[in-house]
Design a protein around this motif. Structure first.
Motif, PDB file in Angstrom:
ATOM      1  N   PRO B  14       1.097  -1.140  -0.163  1.00 11.67           N
ATOM      2  CA  PRO B  14      -0.024   0.053  -0.084  1.00 11.67           C
ATOM      3  C   PRO B  14       0.856   1.169  -0.079  1.00 11.67           C
ATOM      4  CG  PRO B  14      -0.663  -1.555   1.916  1.00 11.67           C
ATOM      5  CD  PRO B  14       0.325  -2.138   1.198  1.00 11.67           C
ATOM      6  N   LEU B  15       1.976   1.273   0.741  1.00 11.05           N
ATOM      7  CA  LEU B  15       2.544   2.451   0.863  1.00 11.05           C
ATOM      8  C   LEU B  15       3.296   2.584  -0.591  1.00 11.05           C
ATOM      9  CD1 LEU B  15       4.485   1.678   4.280  1.00 11.05           C
ATOM     10  CD2 LEU B  15       3.027   3.466   3.634  1.00 11.05           C
ATOM     11  N   ILE B  16       3.774   1.478  -1.337  1.00 12.82           N
ATOM     12  CA  ILE B  16       4.723   1.621  -2.629  1.00 12.82           C
ATOM     13  C   ILE B  16       3.445   2.388  -3.466  1.00 12.82           C
ATOM     14  CG2 ILE B  16       5.513   0.414  -4.630  1.00 12.82           C
ATOM     15  CD1 ILE B  16       7.067  -1.278  -2.563  1.00 12.82           C
ATOM     16  N   VAL B  17       2.192   1.828  -3.691  1.00 14.95           N
ATOM     17  CA  VAL B  17       1.103   2.275  -4.498  1.00 14.95           C
ATOM     18  C   VAL B  17       0.942   3.744  -4.078  1.00 14.95           C
ATOM     19  CG1 VAL B  17      -1.428   2.106  -5.078  1.00 14.95           C
ATOM     20  CG2 VAL B  17       0.044  -0.254  -4.702  1.00 14.95           C
ATOM     21  N   SER B  18       0.947   4.039  -2.942  1.00 16.71           N
ATOM     22  CA  SER B  18       0.671   5.432  -2.530  1.00 16.71           C
ATOM     23  C   SER B  18       1.635   6.488  -2.976  1.00 16.71           C
ATOM     24  CB  SER B  18       0.456   5.533  -0.972  1.00 16.71           C
ATOM     25  OG  SER B  18       1.915   5.490  -0.403  1.00 16.71           O
ATOM     26  N   LEU B  19       2.895   5.768  -3.390  1.00 20.14           N
ATOM     27  CA  LEU B  19       4.165   6.693  -3.914  1.00 20.14           C
ATOM     28  C   LEU B  19       3.498   7.333  -5.354  1.00 20.14           C
ATOM     29  CD1 LEU B  19       7.011   4.787  -3.264  1.00 20.14           C
ATOM     30  CD2 LEU B  19       6.402   6.759  -2.149  1.00 20.14           C
ATOM     31  N   LEU B  20       2.761   6.757  -5.904  1.00 19.14           N
ATOM     32  CA  LEU B  20       2.149   7.291  -7.268  1.00 19.14           C
ATOM     33  C   LEU B  20       1.278   8.439  -7.223  1.00 19.14           C
ATOM     34  CD1 LEU B  20       0.809   3.800  -8.810  1.00 19.14           C
ATOM     35  CD2 LEU B  20       3.083   5.207  -9.378  1.00 19.14           C
ATOM     36  N   PHE B  21       0.640   8.596  -5.980  1.00 17.87           N
ATOM     37  CA  PHE B  21      -0.344   9.922  -5.860  1.00 17.87           C
ATOM     38  C   PHE B  21       0.245  10.910  -4.727  1.00 17.87           C
ATOM     39  CE2 PHE B  21      -2.301   5.627  -6.501  1.00 17.87           C
ATOM     40  CZ  PHE B  21      -3.034   5.750  -7.738  1.00 17.87           C
TER      41      PHE B  21
END
Lengths: 260, 213
Positions: B14-21
């Motif tokens: 989830p933290l890595i995905v959040s990097l996109l935003f």
């Protein structure tokens, strides 16, 4: 009796705290004083080393340290003190090739002896590198500040060779003769300490060459450390007191230089 | 037995995905946080291997091996940031804090899964002591690096000296808390006290940075 064994370390801790307060005051006055910053670093490392050793001995009195964190602190201390001297050397303009080469040889011989005594290869080799770094710059600093006369350099070299020889001989002779060699080693170590203490005090009294005071105070420290690593029991504790005194003198010499 | 890799994946994805935003410093912080968690896993692998290789007990390994391995593993991303990105002082300190926070968060997660979380006082002590300790040791190291860079003495002795002190501080903490009684209380209060001192030093350095700019 255990409390008496802690006494040298406790005294050293008190002195280190006092010295640390003094060095921090020096840094607050001049935040770009590189020598004071590296020296403060060395003092913090030494303080942590002493506290760790004390805590370990109190918490685990009968267990041997397989890998001691206080050794890491000692490496940090040697490297930081070497950096103090390195920052005081303007350039390699002074010809100290012989002395530098000799210091490396001396450290290598010491490392061989430590390994022969303890069998701890990794720790002893890394300690050798850290102490070697300090001695390397100490030799240049001593030469640059002209703290020792030609005769004194010769005596120092002879004493170092004698130390290595007598220590090496203890591995090849019978026990009674080994004890004699140990006594000779002890006498050389104590004589060296007395000599450097006298030299440091006389240099402070002369009040002429601030650089020589720094050199000699650091030389006294290096000699006391060599003595601690080469000895046990009484000579070890005496050398620890000398080491504590040398830490204070190193601080005094740096402070005196800043205050002009 | 816990599956640390699975736990890391579960928290990191989830933290890595959040990097996109997210952008700018927040993105850097989260990336360094994930990196810190990864370093914790690697440190656990290496400590575990050395533990088996040397035949030490878990208690001895936490006193002798873990501090050295963990501080070295935290140093690696810090050095990477310096060499590759040469960040400014504030960003560098922020990245160091993020690595420390990620490291201690992952360590705490694994600890809670292994030992349970039924005792709130103990969990609070764990969070305030070990959690803060990892942040304190790496923040102190980063502050030292900032000072050394400003004084143009950022060299091998400065790095080696700094990381050695971080190791000994960590080892002293682990030693003190390894035995019950007064020593463990001293150990538990050490990180918050040092954190307070570092906060003062950090504020001072930040002010200097602003006045220099």
């Amino acid at each position: 009796m255990k409390g008496i064994e802690y006494l040298p370390a406790l005294i050293q801790i008190v002195v280190l705290i006092i010295v640390l307060a003094g060095v921090l005051r020096m840094i607050l006055r001049d935040e770009k004083n590189i020598k004071a910053i590296f020296f403060a670093f060395a003092i913090v490392a030494s303080l942590l080393s002493d506290i760790y050793w004390l805590a370990y001995d109190i918490l685990r009195p009968f267990s041997r340290m397989p890998f001691a964190a206080n050794e890491i602190a000692e490496w940090a201390m040697f490297v930081s003190l070497g950096a103090v001297l390195a920052s005081d050397i303007k350039a390699f303009g002074v010809d100290a090739r012989k002395e530098r080469f000799f210091s490396i040889l001396f450290v290598m011989a010491n490392v061989a002896l430590w390994i022969a005594w303890s069998g701890e290869w990794v720790q002893d080799i890394v300690t050798g590198f850290a102490l070697g770094y300090l001695l390397f710059y100490l030799m240049i600093h001593l030469k640059q500040s002209e703290s020792l006369s030609k005769m004194e350099w010769r005596i120092l070299a002879a004493a170092c060779i004698a130390l290595i020889t007598t220590n090496t001989m203890t591995f090849f002779v019978d026990q009674s003769l080994a004890a004699t060699f140990d006594q000779i080693t002890g006498m050389i170590l104590i004589a060296g300490e007395i000599y450097f203490i006298t030299d440091v005090i006389l240099e402070f009294r002369k009040d002429k060459n601030p650089s020589a005071r720094i050199s000699l105070a650091f030389a006294l420290f290096a000699w006391s450390i060599t003595s601690m690593y080469m000895s046990a029991d009484v000579i070890y504790y005496v050398s620890m007191f000398v080491s504590t005194f040398s830490i204070y003198m190193m601080f005094k010499s740096l402070k005196a230089e800043v205050e002009g | 037995m816990i599956y640390a890799e699975n736990i890391l994946l579960c928290i990191a994805i989830p933290l890595i995905v959040s990097l996109l935003f997210i952008h700018a410093d927040v993105r850097k912080y989260v990336a360094a946080f994930v990196l810190g968690m990864g370093m914790c896993l690697l440190a656990a692998y290496i400590s575990g291997f050395l533990n088996l290789a040397t035949g030490m007990s878990n208690n001895d390994a936490s006193v002798f091996i873990s501090p050295v391995v963990e501080e070295l593993m935290k140093l690696l991303p810090l050095m990477l940031f310096i060499v590759l990105f040469n960040p400014n002082d504030n960003t560098f300190a922020m990245l160091a804090v993020a690595i420390g926070a990620g490291f201690s968060t992952f360590e705490n997660c694994c600890y809670i899964l292994t030992s349970g979380a039924d005792s709130l006082p103990y969990i609070l002590i764990r969070g305030l002591a070990v959690g803060v300790m990892h942040i304190v040791s790496i923040l102190a190291l980063s502050i030292w690096f900032i000072v050394a860079k400003r004084l143009k003495v950022f060299s091998l002795p400065a790095i080696a000296g700094g990381v050695s002190i971080a190791m000994v501080f960590h080892a002293l903490y682990n030693l003190l808390v390894s035995e019950s009684g007064i020593s463990s209380y001293i150990g538990f209060v050490m990180p918050p006290i040092v954190a307070g001192l570092l906060y003062i030093l950090y504020r001072r350095l930040s002010k200097q940075n602003v006045s220099q700019n």
